[in-house]
Design an enzyme around this catalytic site. Structure first.
Site, PDB file in Angstrom:
ATOM      1  N   HIS A 172      62.993  21.544 -86.635  1.00 28.56           N
ATOM      2  CA  HIS A 172      62.984  23.008 -86.664  1.00 28.56           C
ATOM      3  C   HIS A 172      61.629  23.472 -86.147  1.00 28.56           C
ATOM      4  CE1 HIS A 172      60.616  22.336 -90.245  1.00 28.56           C
ATOM      5  NE2 HIS A 172      61.630  21.680 -90.815  1.00 28.56           N
ATOM      6  N   HIS A 196      58.447  21.625 -87.175  1.00 24.18           N
ATOM      7  CA  HIS A 196      58.138  20.390 -86.441  1.00 24.18           C
ATOM      8  C   HIS A 196      57.596  20.718 -85.049  1.00 24.18           C
ATOM      9  CE1 HIS A 196      61.518  18.828 -89.093  1.00 24.18           C
ATOM     10  NE2 HIS A 196      60.554  17.968 -89.347  1.00 24.18           N
ATOM     11  N   GLY A 209      52.444  18.037 -91.548  1.00 20.08           N
ATOM     12  CA  GLY A 209      52.479  19.434 -91.997  1.00 20.08           C
ATOM     13  C   GLY A 209      51.936  19.600 -93.407  1.00 20.08           C
ATOM     14  N   LYS A 210      51.316  20.779 -93.631  1.00 23.77           N
ATOM     15  CA  LYS A 210      50.769  21.079 -94.960  1.00 23.77           C
ATOM     16  C   LYS A 210      51.852  21.432 -95.966  1.00 23.77           C
ATOM     17  CE  LYS A 210      46.887  23.526 -95.402  1.00 23.77           C
ATOM     18  NZ  LYS A 210      45.856  24.533 -95.073  1.00 23.77           N
ATOM     19  N   LYS A 211      53.074  21.626 -95.497  1.00 26.11           N
ATOM     20  CA  LYS A 211      54.169  21.887 -96.439  1.00 26.11           C
ATOM     21  C   LYS A 211      54.293  20.695 -97.394  1.00 26.11           C
ATOM     22  CE  LYS A 211      58.931  22.654 -97.078  1.00 26.11           C
ATOM     23  NZ  LYS A 211      59.392  21.259 -97.128  1.00 26.11           N
ATOM     24  N   GLN A 264      51.782  14.597 -99.599  1.00 28.52           N
ATOM     25  CA  GLN A 264      51.972  13.537 -98.595  1.00 28.52           C
ATOM     26  C   GLN A 264      50.778  13.507 -97.632  1.00 28.52           C
ATOM     27  OE1 GLN A 264      55.768  12.580 -96.378  1.00 28.52           O
ATOM     28  NE2 GLN A 264      54.864  13.909 -94.838  1.00 28.52           N
ATOM     29  N   ILE A 274      55.216  26.546 -91.469  1.00 30.54           N
ATOM     30  CA  ILE A 274      55.884  27.642 -90.750  1.00 30.54           C
ATOM     31  C   ILE A 274      56.982  28.187 -91.658  1.00 30.54           C
ATOM     32  CG2 ILE A 274      57.147  28.291 -88.655  1.00 30.54           C
ATOM     33  CD1 ILE A 274      54.299  27.396 -88.073  1.00 30.54           C
TER      34      ILE A 274
HETATM   35  O1  PAF Z   1      57.457  14.109 -93.669  1.00 28.25           O
HETATM   36  C1  PAF Z   1      58.343  13.378 -93.189  1.00 28.25           C
HETATM   37  O2  PAF Z   1      59.200  13.823 -92.435  1.00 28.25           O
HETATM   38  C2  PAF Z   1      58.381  11.911 -93.575  1.00 28.25           C
HETATM   39  O3  PAF Z   1      57.961  11.725 -94.889  1.00 28.25           O
HETATM   40  C3  PAF Z   1      57.571  11.023 -92.606  1.00 28.25           C
HETATM   41  C4  PAF Z   1      56.095  11.352 -92.654  1.00 28.25           C
HETATM   42  C5  PAF Z   1      58.092  11.189 -91.197  1.00 28.25           C
HETATM   43  C6  PAF Z   1      57.727   9.551 -93.018  1.00 28.25           C
HETATM   44  O4  PAF Z   1      59.053   9.148 -92.986  1.00 28.25           O
END
Ligand code: PAF
Length: 283
Positions: free
Chosen positions: A30, A33, A144-146, A150, A173
Site C-alpha cells: 500500500h 510501503h 516503517g515507524k508504524k 520492530q 502513512i
Molecule cells: O514488517 C514487515 O512487513 C515484516 O515484519 C518484515 C520486516 C518484512 C519481516 O518479515
C-alpha cells in the site's frame, strides 16, 4: 524491474553494488510501503524490495494462511516506483531446511508489548531480516515507524552484530481519517473500517492528557492508560495494550526519567472483530 527468487541469481545481479537500498516487505503493498521505496531511493542505489510472507513470525493461531497475497498487483506498484530488483524467494529457497538457527532478541525488548501478545514474533522477524540482509547485503535498509518496536529491535540487532547496514525509519502513512495504513486493514468490514480511526484518536487523547499534566508520575500515566483501554473496550474493541513508554528503550518510564523529560511514545494493539491493529504516537 527484475524479479528474482533465487539467492545465487540475486547475488550475481548485485555483485559490485555497494550502495544498495533495501525495503523488506511481506507484500500486499500500500501507499505506506511505496513511501518506503521512495525513501530508499533517496538513500542508495539500486533499490531492492523483497516480498516474503515469513512463516516464522506467525504464531500457530495467527493469520499466516490468510495473510493477503497480491503478487501481480505488488509487482505493478513496484515497477511504477522504479524498483530495480524484487527479491521474492519461495519458502523452499529461503528455508531449504528447517531454520534451526534463530536470532533471539533480548527479553526486555523482545518479550514486551507485541512480544508479550505474539510470543516468538520478534525472533521470527529478526531471523528472516538477518537472512534477507545476508542475501541482499544492502548499505541501507528502510523500516516503517508504524512497527515501532520492530524498528527498534532491528536497529539493536544491526548494532550488536555490527552489520554493515544503516537502518532508516520511514514515517507512518495514514488514511485521511487517521487510520495507519496496514495490509490487515483489508480484513475490516465496512462498519469496522468506520470505527478503526478511533484507535489513533485514542492515542491522540492520551497524548493530550500527558501534555496537560502539571506533575508527571508513573501512577498518573497508568491511570491514563487504563482509562484509554476502558474507553476502547466500551466501543467494542479488545485492546491488548495501550502503553506509555520511553522512546529510548520502550521500558515503562520511572518517576525520575519523567522528571528529567525523557521523550515518551504511546503504543497500542487492539482487536476490532477478528482484525488486530497496531499504532503508536510519539509525545
Ligand atoms: O514488517 C514487515 O512487513 C515484516 O515484519 C518484515 C520486516 C518484512 C519481516 O518479515
Amino acid at each position: 524491474m527484475k524479479i528474482i527468487s533465487d539467492i545465487q541469481e540475486l547475488r550475481d545481479h548485485l555483485r559490485g553494488q555497494n550502495r544498495a537500498s533495501f525495503v523488506p516487505t511481506m507484500g500486499n503493498l500500500h501507499e505506506g510501503h511505496l513511501s518506503l521505496m521512495r525513501l530508499a531511493r533517496q538513500h542508495g542505489d539500486p533499490v531492492v524490495a523483497s516480498i516474503f510472507v515469513n512463516r516464522l513470525q506467525f504464531g500457530p493461531n495467527e493469520d499466516f494462511e490468510s495473510y493477503p497475497r497480491t503478487m501481480q498487483d505488488d509487482i505493478e506498484k513496484l515497477e511504477r516506483e522504479g524498483v530495480y530488483i524484487l527479491f521474492a524467494p519461495t519458502e523452499r529457497e529461503l528455508y531449504p531446511q528447517p531454520q534451526e538457527y534463530r536470532v533471539d532478541p533480548p527479553h526486555q525488548l523482545g518479550d514486551i508489548l507485541e512480544g508479550e501478545f505474539r510470543p516468538g514474533f520478534f525472533k521470527g522477524v529478526c531471523t528472516v531480516v538477518l537472512k534477507l540482509f545476508s542475501c541482499v547485503q544492502p548499505k541501507v535498509a528502510i523500516f516503517g515507524k508504524k512497527d515501532y518496536q520492530q524498528l527498534m529491535i532491528l536497529r539493536q540487532m544491526a548494532k550488536q552484530f555490527a552489520l554493515p547496514v544503516d537502518i532508516i525509519p520511514g514515517e507512518t502513512i495514514r488514511a485521511e481519517d487517521g487510520l495507519a495504513l496496514s495490509s490487515r486493514n483489508s480484513f475490516l468490514s465496512v462498519q469496522e473500517r468506520d470505527e478503526a480511526p478511533e484507535l489513533q484518536k485514542a492515542l491522540r487523547e492520551v497524548r493530550e492528557k500527558i501534555l496537560q499534566l502539571n506533575v508527571y508520575s508513573t501512577n498518573t500515566l497508568s491511570e491514563i492508560e487504563k482509562i484509554a483501554v476502558a474507553q476502547l473496550t466500551g466501543r467494542g474493541w479488545q485492546p491488548d495494550y495501550i502503553a506509555i513508554r520511553q522512546q529510548s528503550d520502550l521500558a515503562p518510564p520511572s518517576n525520575e526519567s519523567l522528571q528529567s523529560g525523557e521523550p515518551l511514545v504511546i503504543l497500542t494493539a487492539a482487536k476490532l472483530g477478528k482484525t488486530r491493529l497496531i499504532d503508536n504516537l510519539e509525545v
